[in-house]
Each structure stands twice: as C-alpha cells, then as structure tokens.
Scaffold this motif. Structure first.
Motif, short mmCIF file in Angstrom:
data_model
loop_
_atom_site.label_atom_id
_atom_site.label_comp_id
_atom_site.label_asym_id
_atom_site.label_seq_id
_atom_site.Cartn_x
_atom_site.Cartn_y
_atom_site.Cartn_z
N VAL A 113 -8.43 -81.78 -56.47
CA VAL A 113 -7.09 -81.30 -56.43
C VAL A 113 -7.03 -79.91 -56.40
CG1 VAL A 113 -5.01 -80.85 -58.02
CG2 VAL A 113 -6.26 -83.06 -58.54
N LEU A 114 -6.22 -79.59 -55.30
CA LEU A 114 -5.67 -78.31 -54.99
C LEU A 114 -4.46 -77.76 -55.74
CD1 LEU A 114 -6.79 -78.16 -51.21
CD2 LEU A 114 -8.15 -77.10 -53.09
N LEU A 115 -4.20 -76.91 -56.44
CA LEU A 115 -3.04 -76.71 -57.25
C LEU A 115 -2.41 -75.41 -57.14
CD1 LEU A 115 -1.41 -77.91 -59.55
CD2 LEU A 115 -3.10 -77.07 -61.30
N ASP A 116 -1.05 -75.43 -56.79
CA ASP A 116 -0.41 -74.09 -56.76
C ASP A 116 -0.02 -73.95 -58.25
OD1 ASP A 116 1.13 -71.96 -56.11
OD2 ASP A 116 2.81 -73.03 -55.78
N LEU A 117 0.31 -73.05 -58.95
CA LEU A 117 0.88 -72.65 -60.35
C LEU A 117 2.35 -72.49 -60.30
CD1 LEU A 117 -1.55 -70.48 -61.88
CD2 LEU A 117 -1.60 -72.78 -62.14
N ASN A 118 3.09 -71.92 -59.41
CA ASN A 118 4.38 -71.52 -59.39
C ASN A 118 5.16 -72.59 -58.73
OD1 ASN A 118 3.79 -69.01 -61.02
ND2 ASN A 118 3.30 -67.99 -59.17
N MET A 119 5.81 -73.38 -59.37
CA MET A 119 6.61 -74.62 -58.69
C MET A 119 7.58 -75.16 -59.77
SD MET A 119 3.22 -77.16 -57.67
CE MET A 119 2.62 -77.06 -59.21
N VAL A 123 -7.40 -73.88 -58.34
CA VAL A 123 -6.02 -73.44 -58.36
C VAL A 123 -5.93 -72.41 -57.29
CG1 VAL A 123 -4.59 -71.46 -59.52
CG2 VAL A 123 -5.76 -73.54 -60.96
N LEU A 124 -4.90 -72.67 -56.14
CA LEU A 124 -4.71 -71.78 -55.20
C LEU A 124 -3.27 -71.17 -55.34
CD1 LEU A 124 -5.70 -73.91 -51.85
CD2 LEU A 124 -6.62 -72.00 -52.65
N THR A 125 -3.30 -69.92 -55.64
CA THR A 125 -1.99 -69.51 -55.90
C THR A 125 -1.82 -67.90 -55.56
OG1 THR A 125 -0.73 -68.97 -57.98
CG2 THR A 125 -2.78 -68.49 -58.39
N THR A 126 -0.56 -67.43 -55.77
CA THR A 126 -0.21 -66.10 -55.47
C THR A 126 -0.34 -65.49 -56.75
OG1 THR A 126 1.93 -66.32 -55.67
CG2 THR A 126 1.03 -66.29 -53.46
N SER A 127 -0.44 -66.12 -57.90
CA SER A 127 -0.30 -65.46 -59.17
C SER A 127 -1.49 -64.64 -59.60
CB SER A 127 -0.20 -66.41 -60.38
OG SER A 127 -0.26 -65.78 -61.43
N GLU A 128 -1.31 -63.40 -59.70
CA GLU A 128 -2.31 -62.46 -60.30
C GLU A 128 -2.38 -61.97 -61.63
OE1 GLU A 128 -3.91 -60.26 -57.85
OE2 GLU A 128 -3.27 -61.50 -56.14
N ASP A 138 -2.59 -66.50 -66.60
CA ASP A 138 -2.67 -67.72 -65.83
C ASP A 138 -4.08 -67.94 -65.47
OD1 ASP A 138 0.04 -68.06 -65.73
OD2 ASP A 138 0.12 -67.17 -63.64
N LYS A 139 -4.87 -66.98 -65.28
CA LYS A 139 -6.41 -67.33 -64.93
C LYS A 139 -7.01 -67.63 -66.32
CE LYS A 139 -6.87 -64.01 -61.25
NZ LYS A 139 -7.18 -62.31 -61.10
N VAL A 140 -6.62 -67.01 -67.44
CA VAL A 140 -7.45 -67.61 -68.57
C VAL A 140 -7.05 -68.84 -69.20
CG1 VAL A 140 -7.49 -67.31 -71.03
CG2 VAL A 140 -7.82 -65.17 -69.54
N ARG A 141 -5.70 -69.25 -68.91
CA ARG A 141 -5.09 -70.36 -69.42
C ARG A 141 -5.57 -71.71 -68.45
NH1 ARG A 141 -4.22 -73.77 -72.51
NH2 ARG A 141 -2.44 -75.08 -72.84
N THR A 142 -5.54 -71.38 -67.28
CA THR A 142 -6.24 -72.49 -66.28
C THR A 142 -7.73 -72.73 -66.52
OG1 THR A 142 -6.19 -70.89 -64.63
CG2 THR A 142 -4.36 -72.29 -64.68
N PHE A 143 -8.36 -71.89 -66.89
CA PHE A 143 -10.04 -71.93 -66.95
C PHE A 143 -10.17 -72.47 -68.15
CE2 PHE A 143 -11.03 -69.20 -63.64
CZ PHE A 143 -12.00 -69.87 -62.95
N ASP A 144 -9.17 -72.18 -69.50
CA ASP A 144 -9.23 -73.10 -70.72
C ASP A 144 -8.95 -74.56 -70.38
OD1 ASP A 144 -9.97 -70.75 -72.20
OD2 ASP A 144 -7.87 -70.23 -72.96
#
Length: 137
Positions: free
Chosen positions: A58-64, A89-94, A98-104
C-alpha cells in the motif's frame, strides 16, 4: 485475456497529479503489478474489504478528505487479514507527529513526495528494490 499473476499495489491518494506521477514512475522502473487507486482511506478500506486479493503493497498519502491516511492505518492494523500488508507513506507532511504516529501503526517506510520527478522515480525504485528483495511472512 489472462489474469495477471502479480498482486496489485494499492495507492491511496487524492491528488490526481500524484496518481499520474506514481503511475508513470512505476512504468518507468518496469513494475508490472496492477495499480489500484483509491481517493481516500474510506475508499481504500472498501476496496480491501470487497476484494479477496490482498495487495502486495500500500502506498498511502496522509492528507486526504473523508478519511485520512492515519485513520486508514488504524483500521487496517485492527484487521487480521490486512495488518501485515506492507504500507509505505508517501506524503508532503513534514510533521514529526505524523511520522511517529504512522510508525507506531506499523508502516514500513515514510517517504517525502518530491516535486522533482527524477527524485520521485528514485524513491519508487528504492521501494520496489526493497520489496523485491524482502521475504514476507
């Protein structure tokens, strides 16, 4: 026509330019898996539940809109059939949060979308190389 033997890649992305860029990059690096595109997390979940075949990635954007990438991850990680699908995750979010939450939530990679096409192709090439060499359970 023969059915493809390769499992699909699920792209959950609402930006049509990013969808086209991803499609083009995958073609350029000779990834022949079918690409299934869903415009938000809710659509992605519906596709996963309606199809017996599980995607290889799955290639996933965060901001949708409707359901964002983090909400999508929360749903798939609670589902025994879906929780092991490798998700990048493929995102523009810096946002560090978001990084911590998605790795969790068990993602396997977090890549910034590059506006430079050549750089984006290299990101896709590295994802492809990693999953081509990885042994999944």
């Amino acid at each position: 026509m023969m059915k493809s033997c390769k499992p699909p890649i699920l792209l959950v992305e609402d930006d049509q330019v990013d969808v086209l860029t991803t499609r083009r990059a995958l073609k350029e690096i000779h990834v022949t898996n079918p690409l299934v595109v869903c415009e938000n997390g809710e659509e992605g979940l519906a596709w996963l539940h309606d199809n017996a075949e599980v995607p290889c990635l799955v290639l996933l954007d965060l901001n949708m809109p409707v359901m964002n990438g983090i909400e999508f991850l929360e749903h798939i990680k609670r589902d025994a059939r879906l929780r092991r699908i490798p998700t990048v995750v493929l995102t523009t979010s810096e946002e560090q949060e978001d990084k911590v939450r998605t790795f969790d939530l068990g993602i396997v990679g977090y890549m910034a979308k590059s506006v430079d096409y050549r750089r984006f192709v290299e990101v896709m090439r590295s994802i492809d190389l990693y999953w081509t060499m990885s042994e999944l359970p």
